[in-house]
Design a protein around this motif. Sequence first.
Motif, PDB file in Angstrom:
ATOM      1  N   GLU A  77      53.813 -59.630 -55.371  1.00 31.75           N
ATOM      2  CA  GLU A  77      52.655 -59.255 -54.541  1.00 31.75           C
ATOM      3  C   GLU A  77      51.458 -60.157 -54.847  1.00 31.75           C
ATOM      4  O   GLU A  77      51.014 -60.276 -55.991  1.00 31.75           O
ATOM      5  CB  GLU A  77      52.270 -57.780 -54.755  1.00 31.75           C
ATOM      6  N   ARG A 100      37.050 -65.039 -53.624  1.00 27.70           N
ATOM      7  CA  ARG A 100      37.624 -64.520 -54.869  1.00 27.70           C
ATOM      8  C   ARG A 100      36.546 -64.147 -55.882  1.00 27.70           C
ATOM      9  O   ARG A 100      36.785 -63.373 -56.807  1.00 27.70           O
ATOM     10  CB  ARG A 100      38.651 -65.460 -55.470  1.00 27.70           C
ATOM     11  N   THR A 134      45.108 -67.219 -59.741  1.00 28.44           N
ATOM     12  CA  THR A 134      45.086 -67.272 -58.282  1.00 28.44           C
ATOM     13  C   THR A 134      46.510 -67.342 -57.753  1.00 28.44           C
ATOM     14  O   THR A 134      47.407 -67.891 -58.396  1.00 28.44           O
ATOM     15  CB  THR A 134      44.322 -68.506 -57.756  1.00 28.44           C
ATOM     16  N   GLU A 160      47.377 -49.171 -42.737  1.00 30.08           N
ATOM     17  CA  GLU A 160      48.495 -49.923 -43.322  1.00 30.08           C
ATOM     18  C   GLU A 160      49.366 -49.002 -44.189  1.00 30.08           C
ATOM     19  O   GLU A 160      50.591 -49.118 -44.203  1.00 30.08           O
ATOM     20  CB  GLU A 160      47.959 -51.097 -44.153  1.00 30.08           C
ATOM     21  N   VAL A 168      43.596 -62.292 -59.450  1.00 30.92           N
ATOM     22  CA  VAL A 168      42.559 -62.935 -60.272  1.00 30.92           C
ATOM     23  C   VAL A 168      41.842 -61.924 -61.158  1.00 30.92           C
ATOM     24  O   VAL A 168      41.227 -62.303 -62.142  1.00 30.92           O
ATOM     25  CB  VAL A 168      41.472 -63.653 -59.440  1.00 30.92           C
ATOM     26  N   GLY A 179      47.605 -60.985 -54.739  1.00 35.11           N
ATOM     27  CA  GLY A 179      46.352 -60.232 -54.645  1.00 35.11           C
ATOM     28  C   GLY A 179      46.659 -58.745 -54.686  1.00 35.11           C
ATOM     29  O   GLY A 179      46.288 -57.985 -53.800  1.00 35.11           O
ATOM     30  N   PHE A 239      35.884 -52.397 -54.314  1.00 33.18           N
ATOM     31  CA  PHE A 239      36.866 -52.555 -53.232  1.00 33.18           C
ATOM     32  C   PHE A 239      37.718 -51.290 -53.089  1.00 33.18           C
ATOM     33  O   PHE A 239      38.004 -50.846 -51.971  1.00 33.18           O
ATOM     34  CB  PHE A 239      37.756 -53.786 -53.431  1.00 33.18           C
TER      35      PHE A 239
HETATM   36  C1  LIG Z   1      41.420 -57.224 -50.177  1.00 34.37           C
HETATM   37  S1  LIG Z   1      42.021 -56.911 -51.797  1.00 34.37           S
HETATM   38  C2  LIG Z   1      43.642 -56.327 -51.395  1.00 34.37           C
HETATM   39  C3  LIG Z   1      44.277 -55.582 -52.543  1.00 34.37           C
HETATM   40  C4  LIG Z   1      45.662 -55.025 -52.223  1.00 34.37           C
HETATM   41  N1  LIG Z   1      46.616 -56.077 -51.880  1.00 34.37           N
HETATM   42  C5  LIG Z   1      45.584 -54.042 -51.094  1.00 34.37           C
HETATM   43  O1  LIG Z   1      46.276 -54.246 -50.089  1.00 34.37           O
HETATM   44  O2  LIG Z   1      44.869 -53.045 -51.214  1.00 34.37           O
HETATM   45  C6  LIG Z   1      42.279 -58.525 -52.341  1.00 34.37           C
HETATM   46  C7  LIG Z   1      42.844 -58.660 -53.751  1.00 34.37           C
HETATM   47  O3  LIG Z   1      43.199 -60.022 -53.920  1.00 34.37           O
HETATM   48  C8  LIG Z   1      42.681 -60.511 -55.149  1.00 34.37           C
HETATM   49  N2  LIG Z   1      42.379 -61.919 -54.894  1.00 34.37           N
HETATM   50  C9  LIG Z   1      41.442 -62.442 -54.072  1.00 34.37           C
HETATM   51  N3  LIG Z   1      41.541 -63.782 -54.033  1.00 34.37           N
HETATM   52  C10 LIG Z   1      42.598 -64.095 -54.835  1.00 34.37           C
HETATM   53  C11 LIG Z   1      43.230 -65.322 -55.178  1.00 34.37           C
HETATM   54  N4  LIG Z   1      42.807 -66.476 -54.686  1.00 34.37           N
HETATM   55  N5  LIG Z   1      44.295 -65.267 -56.020  1.00 34.37           N
HETATM   56  C12 LIG Z   1      44.742 -64.069 -56.527  1.00 34.37           C
HETATM   57  N6  LIG Z   1      44.184 -62.891 -56.218  1.00 34.37           N
HETATM   58  C13 LIG Z   1      43.134 -62.905 -55.390  1.00 34.37           C
HETATM   59  C14 LIG Z   1      41.484 -59.666 -55.490  1.00 34.37           C
HETATM   60  O4  LIG Z   1      41.228 -59.595 -56.868  1.00 34.37           O
HETATM   61  C15 LIG Z   1      41.887 -58.313 -54.876  1.00 34.37           C
HETATM   62  O5  LIG Z   1      42.527 -57.504 -55.824  1.00 34.37           O
END
Ligand SMILES: C[S@@+](CC[C@H](N)C(=O)[O-])C[C@H]1O[C@@H](n2cnc3c(N)ncnc32)[C@H](O)[C@@H]1O
Length: 346
Positions: A103, A55, A160, A81, A133, A105, A66
């Motif tokens: 949703e 994170r 989170t 996807e 986050v 993350g 990203f």
């Molecule tokens: C790999 S990206 C995927 C974003 C989106 N879901 C997609 O499919 O394109 C991961 C996302 O999860 C968030 N993230 C990572 N760890 C997290 C946590 N423990 N709690 C909440 N959000 C988190 C990051 O900020 C990021 O926006």
Amino acid sequence: MSISKPDSSKGNFQRTIEQRLQIQRLLEPILIVASSTGTDVVKGLTQTPKTLPPRYFYDDRGSDLFEQICELPEYYLTRTETKILQSCASEIAAITGACEIVELGSGSSTKTRILLDAYQQQGLPLHYLPIDVSAGMLESSALSLLADYLSLQVYALAGTYELALSQIEPSQLPSRMICFIGSTLGNLNPQECDVFLSQVKAALQVGEYFLLGVDLQKPKHILEAAYNDNQGVTAAFNLNMLEHLNWRFQGNFDTTQFEHWAFYNEVEHQIEMHLKSKRSQTVELHTLKLNVHFEPGETIRTEISRKFSLNSIQQELKAKNLVPQKVWTDENQLFGLLLCQLQDRG
Ligand SMILES: C[S@@+](CC[C@H](N)C(=O)[O-])C[C@H]1O[C@@H](n2cnc3c(N)ncnc32)[C@H](O)[C@@H]1O
């Protein structure tokens, strides 16, 4: 959290956006814990081998990087996807009926638009609870969605998803669908995955849904190319974690003295991303009162990205009574999307 002031030239429309948006910051307790004690960073950097929680990739620059990764020719995950979602979103909406979309993350919420379009076309109410986050990304994505979907209600949670899952209240609509797309499940090791799926189960009522996107096992060369792009964006994303730690914990990581290293571990079926020290060096994280020594070539593992088989992930989900109702994949079986329903609390 500050929400951008409305543009008065847009009059009623912008006021409507404000009325349709709530953002709650769950981040404070995490920040207080992390910045005063930094438990997770201290733990990760003092163990052998060294690790850091993924994170910490996601400050505002990390979120932007990203988004760039998602556009890379080598990074098939997002494209694939997206195509799967485009082909099955109306079926998903027809199966779940009116439901609140949560949703975990959520990032830019780009793929979520495909779901929102499908629910809108079927005349279903649009309630969306993004959790992330990265508070900056959460707010800008929410505002952009609200401008495009005039009946959308957004209740965003900055923090989170582990914390959010334990705090979200029951859905105001007849059902709920928790979405965990983008293959983020792969960042959890098997024990963390087990705990996480139990948390998802606890946040659902019997009959409610869990939509999961997972990356599938495939030849090593395809996987390694996806995490070692030619333009170096993934390397910049990985190294940015050190900048994030410098900012958050008054650190002095010199990012020119570390290099990105990603490979596929065929035994564990996981991509591993590391930062490798180019020389012997000691780094200080001032607010954590931590000095960390690195030998030349020593690494910090910053991410695992597990690759699943459709059979094994379905077994894991069923073991939590999250029973797959529909499973979709693409023509090359690169990626899987599973719509599960909680069948009983067991
Ligand atoms: C790999 S990206 C995927 C974003 C989106 N879901 C997609 O499919 O394109 C991961 C996302 O999860 C968030 N993230 C990572 N760890 C997290 C946590 N423990 N709690 C909440 N959000 C988190 C990051 O900020 C990021 O926006």
